[in-house]
Design an enzyme around this catalytic site. Sequence first.
Site, short mmCIF file in Angstrom:
data_model
loop_
_atom_site.label_atom_id
_atom_site.label_comp_id
_atom_site.label_asym_id
_atom_site.label_seq_id
_atom_site.Cartn_x
_atom_site.Cartn_y
_atom_site.Cartn_z
CD GLN A 188 -9.49 7.56 -2.39
OE1 GLN A 188 -10.67 7.78 -2.01
NE2 GLN A 188 -8.84 6.81 -1.73
CG ASP A 211 -4.65 7.02 -2.32
OD1 ASP A 211 -3.74 6.63 -1.57
OD2 ASP A 211 -5.80 6.62 -2.34
CG HIS A 222 -9.86 -21.05 12.53
ND1 HIS A 222 -10.54 -22.14 12.05
CD2 HIS A 222 -10.90 -20.14 12.62
CE1 HIS A 222 -11.38 -22.28 11.63
NE2 HIS A 222 -11.92 -20.80 11.87
N GLY A 263 -10.89 4.52 -0.11
CA GLY A 263 -12.01 5.46 0.44
C GLY A 263 -13.21 4.98 0.95
CG ASP A 293 -2.05 1.34 1.19
OD1 ASP A 293 -2.10 1.83 0.25
OD2 ASP A 293 -2.70 1.10 2.14
CB SER A 294 0.58 4.45 -1.73
OG SER A 294 -0.60 4.92 -1.35
N GLY A 295 0.90 3.98 1.62
CA GLY A 295 1.20 4.90 2.45
C GLY A 295 -0.05 6.06 2.87
N GLY A 296 -0.82 6.25 1.52
CA GLY A 296 -1.62 7.33 1.80
C GLY A 296 -2.59 7.31 2.91
CG PHE A 297 -6.00 4.29 5.28
CD1 PHE A 297 -7.25 4.61 4.83
CD2 PHE A 297 -5.56 3.48 6.18
CE1 PHE A 297 -8.38 4.53 5.91
CE2 PHE A 297 -6.58 3.35 7.19
CZ PHE A 297 -7.74 3.95 7.10
CB CYS A 347 -6.93 -24.36 9.41
SG CYS A 347 -7.52 -24.27 11.15
CB CYS A 353 -11.85 -25.67 9.30
SG CYS A 353 -10.50 -24.62 8.99
CG ASP A 407 -6.27 -4.77 1.83
OD1 ASP A 407 -5.83 -4.61 3.03
OD2 ASP A 407 -6.89 -4.15 1.14
CB CYS A 463 -9.88 -27.23 12.60
SG CYS A 463 -10.70 -25.56 12.53
#
Length: 376
Positions: free
Chosen positions: A194, A143, A340, A221, A89-93, A311, A309, A271, A314
């Site tokens: 955006q 952004d 899990h 956003g 991620d660009s770091g904007g958020f 995993c 499950c 994500d 489990c």
Amino acid sequence: MFQVTHTQGKARRGEFTCAHGTVQTPVFMNVGTQAAIKGAVSALDLKDVGCQIELSNTYHLHLRPGDTVIRDAGGLHSFMNWDGPILTDSGGFQVFSLAKLRKIDEEGVTFSSHVDGRRIFMGPEESMQIQANLGSDVAMAFDECVENPSTEEYASASCQRTLRWLERCVRAHRELLGRGDAVNPGQMLFGINQGSIYPKWRIWHMQQIAELDCDGYGIGGLAVGEPVETMYEIIEDIEPWMPADKPRYLMGVGTPVNIIECVARGVDFFDCVLPARNARHGKLYTWNGSMNIRNERYKNDSLPIDPRCRCPVCRSFSRRYLRHLFVAGEMLAMRLAVLHNLYFYNDLMAKIRQAIEEDTFDEFRKKYVPVLDGRV
């Protein structure tokens, strides 16, 4: 790079190929913000839970340990010992959500680090340089993530500035890859849509950034406090304007139901910190709904978290054991719970892909949306 292999309605089954492998989509990216999954989960564990892409954050890694440290280690793949695809991620958020005393202008953002208070400047060129040092397979454009609520006047000015920033990101990214010393010469660049909750500006911005021919496009956003139906409506508004031959990434989303509903609206990548964060507090996802493993009812329950499950957790441990670990404050509780939940999310995506391939996604959606929205 990206090929849609099957569709059912707007739901898309595809393959995304990058420098570190081919990813089957729709896909959930497991979030390792600071080059680690919170909950004592390593990159090696990600293989066991079916992870296809790991996501790390430019802002956090720039602050600690420093992107040049990671560059000198051979890039993020070598640094964290993960040989699969990575998106950064660009770091904007984070600049807009974590940084203090930030000042936005045409050049970028000046802000105080939330770690030690030092003043830092980040703009499109800086974000591209940091992500080039990290050597991720996909770099996200820098952004502005507009606060919600915001006025239409501010949202329009912001998304126009974000367009100008994307143009600068494209130029900087091409220049960095052309120098011959790139950590990952195959690094791709995704632009970000955006426009807050205003359909007019969302559509305008999507039309504009589509002309820049990025390798993929994020939708930013959203999932920042607006009603979930508003999020769905915005995706429906902009989907016709998103290039059909490029991957579509809904950033920061979400719950299992959010994912199913947004796949139905044409999204390919997701994500969210939710599965790991909830796991650390004892909320676990199953095919019968979510459960709070701390509840007294599980004190002597010999079943696995989810009998369906497969995993690693489990297959080996009971509900009563995991509840004991949480009540006793053992670190192992968080680790097992996170493993899990991440497995569940990756398994959910595998079942979604299978349903699209078999033209049964509509039935899958009708069956599981009400179930996964509830509790065991």
